[in-house]
Design a protein around this motif. Sequence first.
Motif, PDB file in Angstrom:
ATOM      1  N   VAL A  28       0.839  -1.206   0.000  1.00  0.00           N
ATOM      2  CA  VAL A  28       0.000   0.000   0.000  1.00  0.00           C
ATOM      3  C   VAL A  28       0.871   1.252   0.000  1.00  0.00           C
ATOM      4  CG1 VAL A  28      -1.697   1.310   1.326  1.00  0.00           C
ATOM      5  CG2 VAL A  28      -1.928  -1.159   1.106  1.00  0.00           C
ATOM      6  N   ILE A  29       1.895   1.259   0.823  1.00  0.00           N
ATOM      7  CA  ILE A  29       2.782   2.426   0.873  1.00  0.00           C
ATOM      8  C   ILE A  29       3.509   2.592  -0.458  1.00  0.00           C
ATOM      9  CG2 ILE A  29       4.798   3.444   2.012  1.00  0.00           C
ATOM     10  CD1 ILE A  29       3.830   2.157   4.594  1.00  0.00           C
ATOM     11  N   PHE A  84      -8.852   4.456   1.124  1.00  0.00           N
ATOM     12  CA  PHE A  84      -9.470   3.209   0.689  1.00  0.00           C
ATOM     13  C   PHE A  84      -8.679   1.996   1.174  1.00  0.00           C
ATOM     14  CE2 PHE A  84     -11.626   5.694  -2.798  1.00  0.00           C
ATOM     15  CZ  PHE A  84     -12.884   5.558  -2.241  1.00  0.00           C
ATOM     16  N   ALA A  85      -7.358   2.103   1.209  1.00  0.00           N
ATOM     17  CA  ALA A  85      -6.542   0.981   1.687  1.00  0.00           C
ATOM     18  C   ALA A  85      -6.871   0.659   3.139  1.00  0.00           C
ATOM     19  CB  ALA A  85      -5.067   1.313   1.532  1.00  0.00           C
ATOM     20  N   VAL A  86      -7.072   1.673   3.949  1.00  0.00           N
ATOM     21  CA  VAL A  86      -7.421   1.450   5.357  1.00  0.00           C
ATOM     22  C   VAL A  86      -8.836   0.894   5.461  1.00  0.00           C
ATOM     23  CG1 VAL A  86      -7.910   2.629   7.535  1.00  0.00           C
ATOM     24  CG2 VAL A  86      -5.806   3.123   6.306  1.00  0.00           C
ATOM     25  N   LEU A  87      -9.762   1.453   4.700  1.00  0.00           N
ATOM     26  CA  LEU A  87     -11.153   1.017   4.802  1.00  0.00           C
ATOM     27  C   LEU A  87     -11.374  -0.392   4.249  1.00  0.00           C
ATOM     28  CD1 LEU A  87     -13.088   4.278   3.913  1.00  0.00           C
ATOM     29  CD2 LEU A  87     -12.716   3.261   6.166  1.00  0.00           C
ATOM     30  N   LEU A  88     -10.567  -0.815   3.284  1.00  0.00           N
ATOM     31  CA  LEU A  88     -10.732  -2.148   2.713  1.00  0.00           C
ATOM     32  C   LEU A  88     -10.057  -3.237   3.542  1.00  0.00           C
ATOM     33  CD1 LEU A  88     -10.334  -1.380  -1.087  1.00  0.00           C
ATOM     34  CD2 LEU A  88     -12.431  -1.801   0.202  1.00  0.00           C
ATOM     35  N   ASP A  89      -9.197  -2.862   4.475  1.00  0.00           N
ATOM     36  CA  ASP A  89      -8.532  -3.822   5.346  1.00  0.00           C
ATOM     37  C   ASP A  89      -9.461  -4.156   6.516  1.00  0.00           C
ATOM     38  OD1 ASP A  89      -6.896  -5.336   6.918  1.00  0.00           O
ATOM     39  OD2 ASP A  89      -5.407  -3.774   7.278  1.00  0.00           O
ATOM     40  N   PRO A  90      -9.922  -5.413   6.635  1.00  0.00           N
ATOM     41  CA  PRO A  90     -10.888  -5.748   7.689  1.00  0.00           C
ATOM     42  C   PRO A  90     -10.366  -5.464   9.098  1.00  0.00           C
ATOM     43  CG  PRO A  90     -10.642  -7.572   6.145  1.00  0.00           C
ATOM     44  CD  PRO A  90      -9.610  -6.552   5.786  1.00  0.00           C
ATOM     45  N   GLY A  91      -9.085  -5.702   9.339  1.00  0.00           N
ATOM     46  CA  GLY A  91      -8.522  -5.436  10.667  1.00  0.00           C
ATOM     47  C   GLY A  91      -8.552  -3.961  11.011  1.00  0.00           C
ATOM     48  N   LYS A  92      -8.158  -3.136  10.063  1.00  0.00           N
ATOM     49  CA  LYS A  92      -8.176  -1.684  10.285  1.00  0.00           C
ATOM     50  C   LYS A  92      -9.608  -1.179  10.420  1.00  0.00           C
ATOM     51  CE  LYS A  92      -3.752  -0.840   9.666  1.00  0.00           C
ATOM     52  NZ  LYS A  92      -2.906  -0.528  10.770  1.00  0.00           N
ATOM     53  N   ARG A  93     -10.511  -1.730   9.609  1.00  0.00           N
ATOM     54  CA  ARG A  93     -11.901  -1.314   9.674  1.00  0.00           C
ATOM     55  C   ARG A  93     -12.489  -1.635  11.047  1.00  0.00           C
ATOM     56  NH1 ARG A  93     -13.913  -3.382   4.732  1.00  0.00           N
ATOM     57  NH2 ARG A  93     -14.201  -5.335   5.797  1.00  0.00           N
ATOM     58  N   ARG A  94     -12.131  -2.796  11.599  1.00  0.00           N
ATOM     59  CA  ARG A  94     -12.597  -3.181  12.930  1.00  0.00           C
ATOM     60  C   ARG A  94     -12.043  -2.225  13.985  1.00  0.00           C
ATOM     61  NH1 ARG A  94     -10.033  -7.648  13.565  1.00  0.00           N
ATOM     62  NH2 ARG A  94     -11.118  -8.644  11.877  1.00  0.00           N
TER      63      ARG A  94
END
Length: 127
Positions: A28-29, A84-94
Motif C-alpha cells: 500500500v505504501i 481506501f486501503a485502510v477502509l478495505l482492510d478488515p482489521g483496520k476497519r474493525r
Amino acid sequence: PHQAAGGLFVTSLFLIFFIAAHPFTSAVINKVQGVSLAAQAATLFYGLMLTVEKQSAVAGESERQFLVYFVLLLNILVFLLPVFAVLLDPGKRRQIFQYLQHLAAVARLRLPARERPGLPAQAVGVP
C-alpha cells in the motif's frame, strides 16, 4: 521554466528508481508513493506546459482541459488511495469501528480520560 524543468527531471528520475526498487515493505505504501510521485511529475509537467504555452500558442483547449482533469485526478488519488486501503482492510476497519464506539461511549458518559471504557489507555493517548 528552468526550475519546473529541473524539478520534472529530478521527479522523473526518482519515479523511475522507485518503480524499479519498490523500497517499502508495504504494498500500500509503495502504491501511495508511486501515485504521489506520478502526481508531482504530472503537476510539474502541466506547469511547464503552461509556461511554454504563454510564450507560444502550442496546445488547444481540449488538450489543456484533459491535462487539468488528469492532474486533478492524480492529486485526488494521492489522498484517496490510503483512505481506501485502510477502509478495505478488515482489521483496520474493525479498529476504526471500535474506536468510534469508544468515542460514542466517552461522549455519552463524559468520563475523564483515565476512566474511558473500551480501549486500553495507550490507544486513547493516555500514558
